[in-house]
Write a protein that holds these residues in place. Structure first.
Motif, PDB file in Angstrom:
ATOM      1  N   TYR A 118       0.835  -1.197   0.000  1.00 48.54           N
ATOM      2  CA  TYR A 118       0.000   0.000   0.000  1.00 48.54           C
ATOM      3  C   TYR A 118       0.876   1.255   0.000  1.00 48.54           C
ATOM      4  O   TYR A 118       1.930   1.266   0.621  1.00 48.54           O
ATOM      5  N   ASN A 120       1.130   4.751   1.666  1.00 49.79           N
ATOM      6  CA  ASN A 120       0.555   5.481   2.804  1.00 49.79           C
ATOM      7  C   ASN A 120       0.997   6.938   2.743  1.00 49.79           C
ATOM      8  O   ASN A 120       1.665   7.353   1.800  1.00 49.79           O
ATOM      9  N   VAL A 127      -4.130   3.100   5.965  1.00 48.26           N
ATOM     10  CA  VAL A 127      -4.414   2.351   4.724  1.00 48.26           C
ATOM     11  C   VAL A 127      -4.452   0.837   4.956  1.00 48.26           C
ATOM     12  O   VAL A 127      -4.929   0.107   4.103  1.00 48.26           O
TER      13      VAL A 127
END
Length: 225
Positions: A118, A120, A127
């Motif tokens: 992810y 962030n 997230v």
């Protein structure tokens, strides 16, 4: 740090790491060389994994089967260590502030269905869609963060996501002689041993072991209270 300055710091971290990723992502992740092949780059991640994870399984796994563990990585870069973690642990969730790095890490872990990457905001872990992590890890990341507030926030966020008793093993910059600037996203703010202990206690951790105080690579073993 006031909110506007903090936003400027986080924005600069993202822009600088995107630029480094476009220039030569693997060099900025591991500065041993400028011409990494896939094989050599991922092998360097396996070495880090062997040195820092396989030698420390009692603290990390605490009797759990690695394939049943959920692991968090802060600052995954181009996926150098993420890939090694994903081979060993059942579920790995990794974040990075740079979208360019996240794209490379996502490609690196494609063969591993339990791996998730992810982008962030460079400060929190909102997230991450799950909690109750069994272990968190970060290497050569906080040495680049120029703000003590940002590092504190990360450590608090890891505490929020870890199950009680779980380990967060990570490094900070330990050289107290460094003169750092708030807009320098390469040379991060240093921590003394006392400051590391204070951070642990404020963020809900027991600072059980520490190694390398006063040096560039100051390793911390924080166990969630």
């Amino acid at each position: 740090m006031e909110s506007q300055k903090l936003e400027q710091t986080l924005d600069k971290m993202r822009r600088d790491w995107d630029e480094r990723a476009r220039e030569n992502a693997r060099f900025y992740v591991n500065t041993e060389r400028t011409d990494w092949t896939d094989q050599d780059f991922y092998a360097s991640g396996e070495r880090t994994f062997a040195e820092e994870i396989l030698t420390d399984l009692t603290n990390i796994c605490q009797g759990k089967d690695p394939r049943q563990m959920r692991v968090l990585e802060i600052g995954c870069g181009a996926g150098r260590v993420t890939r090694a973690l994903s081979k060993y642990f059942g579920e790995v969730h990794a974040v990075d502030v740079s979208g360019e790095m996240v794209a490379l890490a996502t490609e690196a872990v494609k063969p591993f269905p339990g791996a998730h990457v992810y982008q962030n905001n460079g400060m929190d872990l909102s997230v991450i869609p799950v909690a109750d992590f069994d272990f968190a890890f970060s290497t050569i990341v906080f040495q680049h963060i120029p703000s003590r507030e940002v590092i504190y926030n990360y450590v608090s966020e890891v505490s929020r996501l870890l199950r009680p008793g779980a380990l967060f093993k990570f490094q900070v910059q330990g050289d107290p002689t460094l003169q750092t600037e708030v807009d320098d996203t390469w040379l991060g703010v240093p921590f003394s041993d006392e400051q590391a202990v204070e951070m642990a206690e404020k963020c809900g951790f027991e600072p059980r072991y520490r190694h390398g105080a006063g040096q560039q690579y100051f390793w911390l073993w924080f166990f969630k209270r």
